[in-house]
Design a protein around this motif. Structure first.
Motif, PDB file in Angstrom:
ATOM      1  N   GLN A  72       0.857  -1.177   0.000  1.00 44.27           N
ATOM      2  CA  GLN A  72       0.000   0.000   0.000  1.00 44.27           C
ATOM      3  C   GLN A  72       0.891   1.224   0.000  1.00 44.27           C
ATOM      4  N   PHE A  73       0.588   2.189  -0.888  1.00 49.93           N
ATOM      5  CA  PHE A  73       1.367   3.426  -0.934  1.00 49.93           C
ATOM      6  C   PHE A  73       0.955   4.299   0.243  1.00 49.93           C
ATOM      7  N   ALA A 104       3.368   9.758 -10.834  1.00 53.29           N
ATOM      8  CA  ALA A 104       2.421  10.872 -10.704  1.00 53.29           C
ATOM      9  C   ALA A 104       1.013  10.387 -10.370  1.00 53.29           C
ATOM     10  N   PHE A 105       0.704   9.138 -10.685  1.00 52.72           N
ATOM     11  CA  PHE A 105      -0.642   8.612 -10.446  1.00 52.72           C
ATOM     12  C   PHE A 105      -0.813   8.006  -9.057  1.00 52.72           C
ATOM     13  N   LEU A 106       0.247   7.935  -8.256  1.00 53.92           N
ATOM     14  CA  LEU A 106       0.123   7.373  -6.907  1.00 53.92           C
ATOM     15  C   LEU A 106      -0.787   8.244  -6.055  1.00 53.92           C
ATOM     16  N   THR A 129      -6.485   1.659 -13.871  1.00 53.59           N
ATOM     17  CA  THR A 129      -7.088   2.988 -13.988  1.00 53.59           C
ATOM     18  C   THR A 129      -7.215   3.625 -12.613  1.00 53.59           C
ATOM     19  N   ILE A 130      -7.251   4.960 -12.611  1.00 55.14           N
ATOM     20  CA  ILE A 130      -7.486   5.706 -11.375  1.00 55.14           C
ATOM     21  C   ILE A 130      -8.507   6.804 -11.655  1.00 55.14           C
ATOM     22  N   ASN A 157      -3.183  15.910 -10.033  1.00 58.10           N
ATOM     23  CA  ASN A 157      -1.831  15.417  -9.743  1.00 58.10           C
ATOM     24  C   ASN A 157      -0.790  16.044 -10.675  1.00 58.10           C
ATOM     25  N   GLY A 158      -1.206  16.990 -11.533  1.00 52.36           N
ATOM     26  CA  GLY A 158      -0.279  17.690 -12.409  1.00 52.36           C
ATOM     27  C   GLY A 158      -0.082  17.047 -13.769  1.00 52.36           C
TER      28      GLY A 158
END
Length: 187
Positions: A72-73, A104-106, A129-130, A157-158
């Motif tokens: 888990q992040f 960047a997607f975390l 996917t997020i 998230n930029g």
């Protein structure tokens, strides 16, 4: 497990010249003269180097099996990313460049799968996917047809993605983490 050089497929992890490499692209070539060979574009999983290698059918390489564990992040601290093993609750810190653009997607609390080689983290697989929020989107240009015209938008998230004209700021969308492409509007 040993495999022939011409049996390498994209996504295979192989041991080559003392390193752990992932086959990215392959091209089977049969020249008019000489034997057939497999042209393999590989990426080193430890340092990110790329290499193109020709393998003949007589050559063999060692195919590597990686262990996978659920993590888990937890959080990012500069270029250091901290993950927690979901079974033992031990924390592991990795450098952001190991994940590349996918970092960047975390999102905090995101479940990921970490690939390990001899208990050493090699790569991190994010969900396919997020969901993300659009914070900035260009205005719709009048007269554009909706069929193939996409406009640039920036996520919370930029990350910059291309979205259909009807999607505006404040909209939650689903994004493919591998290609950074718009999938659909979030429910």
């Amino acid at each position: 497990m040993k495999i022939s050089g011409v049996d390498i497929r994209p996504g295979n992890i192989i041991e080559y010249e003392g390193g752990i490499w992932k086959a990215v692209k392959i091209q089977h070539t049969q020249p008019g003269k000489g034997g057939a060979y497999m042209q393999v574009e590989m990426k080193n999983l430890r340092d990110g180097r790329k290499n193109n290698v020709r393998f003949r059918s007589a050559e063999t390489v060692e195919r590597v099996r990686l262990d996978t564990k659920d993590f888990q992040f937890l959080f990012a601290d500069g270029d250091a990313l901290t993950f927690m093993d979901k079974e033992t609750y031990e924390q592991t810190t990795l450098q952001r460049d190991l994940l590349g653009d996918a970092a960047a997607f975390l999102q905090d609390g995101m479940d990921v799968v970490m690939e390990l080689y001899d208990e050493d983290p090699i790569s991190v697989q994010l969900p396919d996917t997020i969901e993300a929020m659009i914070v900035e989107a260009d205005a719709v240009v009048k007269g554009q047809t909706a069929s193939s015209s996409y406009k640039p938008a920036i996520l919370d998230n930029g990350v910059r993605v291309m979205v259909p004209p009807h999607i505006g700021s404040g909209t939650r969308i689903v994004v493919d983490t591998a290609t950074a492409e718009y999938v659909r509007r979030a429910d």
